[in-house]
Motif scaffolding. Structure first.
Motif, PDB file in Angstrom:
ATOM      1  N   PRO A 220     -33.476  55.821 -18.278  1.00 16.72           N
ATOM      2  CA  PRO A 220     -32.807  54.622 -17.784  1.00 16.72           C
ATOM      3  C   PRO A 220     -31.833  54.084 -18.834  1.00 16.72           C
ATOM      4  O   PRO A 220     -32.249  53.759 -19.949  1.00 16.72           O
ATOM      5  CB  PRO A 220     -33.959  53.631 -17.557  1.00 16.72           C
ATOM      6  CG  PRO A 220     -35.195  54.466 -17.473  1.00 16.72           C
ATOM      7  CD  PRO A 220     -34.940  55.647 -18.362  1.00 16.72           C
ATOM      8  N   ILE A 229     -32.200  43.414 -27.750  1.00 19.09           N
ATOM      9  CA  ILE A 229     -33.351  43.672 -26.868  1.00 19.09           C
ATOM     10  C   ILE A 229     -33.474  45.183 -26.747  1.00 19.09           C
ATOM     11  O   ILE A 229     -32.638  45.843 -26.133  1.00 19.09           O
ATOM     12  CB  ILE A 229     -33.169  43.001 -25.490  1.00 19.09           C
ATOM     13  CG1 ILE A 229     -32.982  41.487 -25.668  1.00 19.09           C
ATOM     14  CG2 ILE A 229     -34.362  43.291 -24.594  1.00 19.09           C
ATOM     15  CD1 ILE A 229     -32.740  40.734 -24.380  1.00 19.09           C
ATOM     16  N   LEU A 230     -34.530  45.718 -27.366  1.00 15.58           N
ATOM     17  CA  LEU A 230     -34.564  47.166 -27.565  1.00 15.58           C
ATOM     18  C   LEU A 230     -34.796  47.928 -26.261  1.00 15.58           C
ATOM     19  O   LEU A 230     -34.214  48.963 -26.023  1.00 15.58           O
ATOM     20  CB  LEU A 230     -35.624  47.505 -28.607  1.00 15.58           C
ATOM     21  CG  LEU A 230     -35.310  46.895 -29.986  1.00 15.58           C
ATOM     22  CD1 LEU A 230     -36.486  47.027 -30.921  1.00 15.58           C
ATOM     23  CD2 LEU A 230     -34.078  47.535 -30.597  1.00 15.58           C
ATOM     24  N   HIS A 231     -35.674  47.395 -25.426  1.00 13.33           N
ATOM     25  CA  HIS A 231     -35.910  48.044 -24.122  1.00 13.33           C
ATOM     26  C   HIS A 231     -35.295  47.161 -23.044  1.00 13.33           C
ATOM     27  O   HIS A 231     -35.977  46.413 -22.374  1.00 13.33           O
ATOM     28  CB  HIS A 231     -37.402  48.218 -23.860  1.00 13.33           C
ATOM     29  CG  HIS A 231     -38.028  49.196 -24.789  1.00 13.33           C
ATOM     30  ND1 HIS A 231     -39.374  49.449 -24.797  1.00 13.33           N
ATOM     31  CD2 HIS A 231     -37.498  50.000 -25.730  1.00 13.33           C
ATOM     32  CE1 HIS A 231     -39.640  50.363 -25.723  1.00 13.33           C
ATOM     33  NE2 HIS A 231     -38.526  50.699 -26.306  1.00 13.33           N
ATOM     34  N   CYS A 339     -37.903  49.822 -35.008  1.00 15.31           N
ATOM     35  CA  CYS A 339     -38.316  51.035 -34.294  1.00 15.31           C
ATOM     36  C   CYS A 339     -38.125  52.261 -35.170  1.00 15.31           C
ATOM     37  O   CYS A 339     -37.894  52.155 -36.370  1.00 15.31           O
ATOM     38  CB  CYS A 339     -37.526  51.148 -33.002  1.00 15.31           C
ATOM     39  SG  CYS A 339     -35.784  50.857 -33.215  1.00 15.31           S
TER      40      CYS A 339
END
Lengths: 462, 462
Positions: A220, A229-231, A339
């Protein structure tokens, strides 16, 4: 459906049999996946290990390899006459199987019986990630649903990981195709993004580009002005001058190898000076990491090297302070880089993630750290020639995390919270490419895509 | 996430409670759906009945309505602090629930316990179509997996169908948005298709257009030069002059209402004369069907009227012969028109297909026919004001079917197989739009999209 030459699959299976040694290997292909009613399907995606060993990219298949009897069978059904009328003619399964070196095919309803007959032998299976396959295993092997994951075969997993980790030349060609589709998608975004557009308009452009080049999305997409916002799978924001757009997306080739690239560019024609400063730090971490890639080095070391580079740049800007060796050792840099530096890439964008990080990214000797930051590093172990990995450092200003750390007075000897406050609404920057580990170093995959500030700005100004 | 005003949902639920009368209604929202590993997700699609009664378009929710206690609860979890850092902040569930008129929310792990406590009451549930929801029901209600479908509540199904079948004004507005995105997709295809292109390039264009307009695909697109293959999800062919392109695709609006349109146009600038002849027949069947739409008429009658129109045209061309009343009665026309004239459309493109055709399209009195052709008609019952349906007649020359019928000498009193042989490689033509049943007739949904031969050719010549 395109496949590699027959011998590729025969050799892969032979090596697998050797590695596991004994028992029956059970492979479950994927089924069609329903969205809002049974026959309204998501685009079909075959299981990657099934693809790796059997090459057939269609739903409703399973296979077994009986190592001791040297028997290989694909289970699946031919189209019925009615289905041919509705779906058009397809080659029979036996012909498709022959093309990947499998001589025996049987109807799919014979598989449970086959497993029943052999229930006294060791039946190896991989951990399922789709509910219907968990369900099948539970039923066929008479194992409670809740125990299926823990009963997956570690020998089987380790053998598959050992094989799939080392990419062959024909695989590299496919990965290059996937990366090149991904490059086209990024060029499209970099050229077409304009102030006032919505993020979803860019999503439409890049997704359309992937499909038009015969690809599929490999995951996605992240297309956002909120790169911190990482995800982030929200695409509703408007592109505002002064902001940056972070695009992390890629495509699969027709043969399902993945591409995965990230670029961050200004919504306006130019980065601001503080954006440039942060961008340069991220880029220097990227370059340092790439320069360190070679067989034998632990990826965890490369990750920490990149963290050190980020910390150095952040110290120069006054955001970090103190002894940087100690800062990185203590994990203080993870306020800005939460991350991991990268992951394996192949038939899956996070290659073999379904098989378990402890086998794919770590070893019996090197276990994953539980520390914030390091616990998100998917790959820690020594690199080998033939690995394909991504390098994706970033700097992210996450207001909630800053508040939390500051309230807890966390790492205040290394972090200048007063200065950090100035960057609270900065957003995030990441760059990412995929590299092949070679004999003595590494090699970038795919065609060149602008990454230097001047090159990115040149495109934005066109 | 956009929702209707709170009162819309409150009223829907009140009417539902009245209709079912007693017991506990259990609604399972959908989960994220994995493609090739657990966390690589397909685009999330909420369950449509959950959306209809609770409006919340996000994964991991469930809800109950205890009719007798007049209790309504949404079960779901707020983001953890870690998730907020990774995914950004979202409003708490209680706030989202409040916006759709639900005052009580509970953590999702309390649902099994709630059901356990109430296990002596009647717990109504709808038939699940995703394996993980079947699994949950089996576990929570202690029903064997294989029995779940048959234990779905007919009272609940019938009540939901009764409500969802009649579209309100605010729903019509949403459907119009979906249809308009679909119209834009078709205009794009009609304008941009060029000889030499691949079908998947058009797929990229139309999928990109949907996303760029804030939509999602409402079903897997059909974009093919082989229009005679009815369920065709292959996009690998090259657009060849002389062929026609059949495009059957549409988008969902942001609120998940569906659009569904079909057009068939020449790859070159003009239809050939025989293509025009067949196209005119299909269009006349479409027009006759549309003219017949009104409350009270059985859709099966409209279907048969369209079949009769097709047969008339085919007789004029010499492809059919004999008494056409008898021909249609016997199903001879189904050699050319194998499927149904249309279906309901709403929150699903085949609206409520998950709830069962026997409830959505038929009644206790009118059962679906098992005859070839009619057995593919999803909707047979009397139309009512507020229904939204599609009208999609077509003529398809399916070589395998022609061979089979001819070998069996099927309907040879009505079919001129010698003449049919001339059309063997013709392909297929379909046109489709969505209509709202009004007080006295019907009304097309969405903006105008070229359908007459001259209008289609005008665009193709641009």
């Amino acid at each position: 459906m395109s496949t590699f030459p027959k011998d590729t699959y025969i050799e892969r299976r032979n090596r697998l049999k050797q590695k596991v040694g004994t028992g029956i290997l059970l492979f479950l292909g994927n089924e069609e996946s329903s969205s809002n009613f049974k026959d309204n399907w998501y685009p079909f995606r075959q299981d990657s290990s099934f693809l790796y060993f059997f090459g057939l990219d269609m739903p409703g298949l399973a296979a077994i390899i009986d190592i001791d009897q040297d028997l290989e069978i694909i289970f699946g059904d031919n189209l019925t006459t009615v289905e041919v009328i509705w779906q058009g003619a397809h080659p029979p399964l036996s012909e498709l199987a022959e093309a990947v070196g499998i001589k025996i095919t049987k109807p799919r309803n014979e598989l449970p019986e086959f497993l029943g007959k052999n229930s006294k032998l060791q039946i190896h299976f991989l951990p399922p990630y789709r509910s219907e396959n968990t369900q099948k295993l539970a039923e066929w092997l008479a194992i409670p649903n809740a125990e299926i994951s823990s009963r997956a075969s570690v020998d089987f997993i380790k053998a598959v990981v050992a094989l799939r980790s080392i990419k062959t030349e024909e695989e590299i060609k496919e990965i290059n195709k996937a990366v090149n589709i991904s490059v086209s998608m990024h060029k499209k975004a970099m050229k077409e993004a304009k102030p006032g557009m919505k993020e979803y308009q860019l999503l439409g452009l890049v997704n359309g580009e992937a499909l038009a080049l015969g690809g599929h999305l490999s995951f996605p997409p992240i297309i956002t002005i909120n790169g911190q916002i990482l995800h982030n799978h929200n695409y509703s924001n408007t592109l505002i001058p002064g902001k940056m757009l972070l695009g992390d997306f890629g495509a699969e080739s027709a043969m399902r190898y993945a591409g995965d690239i990230t670029r961050t560019f200004p919504v306006g024609p130019e980065f601001s000076s503080s954006q440039k400063e942060i961008y340069r730090i991220v880029l220097s971490a990227y370059q340092a990491a790439v320069a360190a890639l070679k067989p034998g080095i632990r990826f965890k070391e490369v990750h920490l090297l990149a963290c050190r580079k980020l910390a150095e740049g952040l110290k120069e800007l006054g955001l970090m302070k103190g002894n940087l060796d100690d800062a990185v050792e203590s994990g203080a840099h993870a306020l800005f880089f939460q991350c991991g530096l990268g992951h394996m890439m192949g038939l899956d964008v996070h290659d073999m993630e379904d098989l378990g990080e402890e086998y794919v990214g770590y070893t019996d000797e090197l276990k994953k750290s539980k520390a914030f930051g390091l616990r998100s590093l998917r790959l820690g172990k020594e690199l080998e020639k033939g690995y394909v990995i991504t390098i994706e450092p970033g700097i992210y200003f996450i207001p909630q995390l800053i508040d939390q750390w500051q309230a807890d007075n966390l790492h205040s000897e290394y972090i200048n919270y007063e200065k950090v406050a100035e960057y609270r609404d900065f957003g995030g920057i990441r760059v990412e490419d995929a590299y092949l580990i070679t004999d003595s170093g590494s090699q970038i995959l795919g065609d060149p895509l602008e990454i230097e500030i001047e090159d990115v700005e040149r495109i934005r100004k066109q």
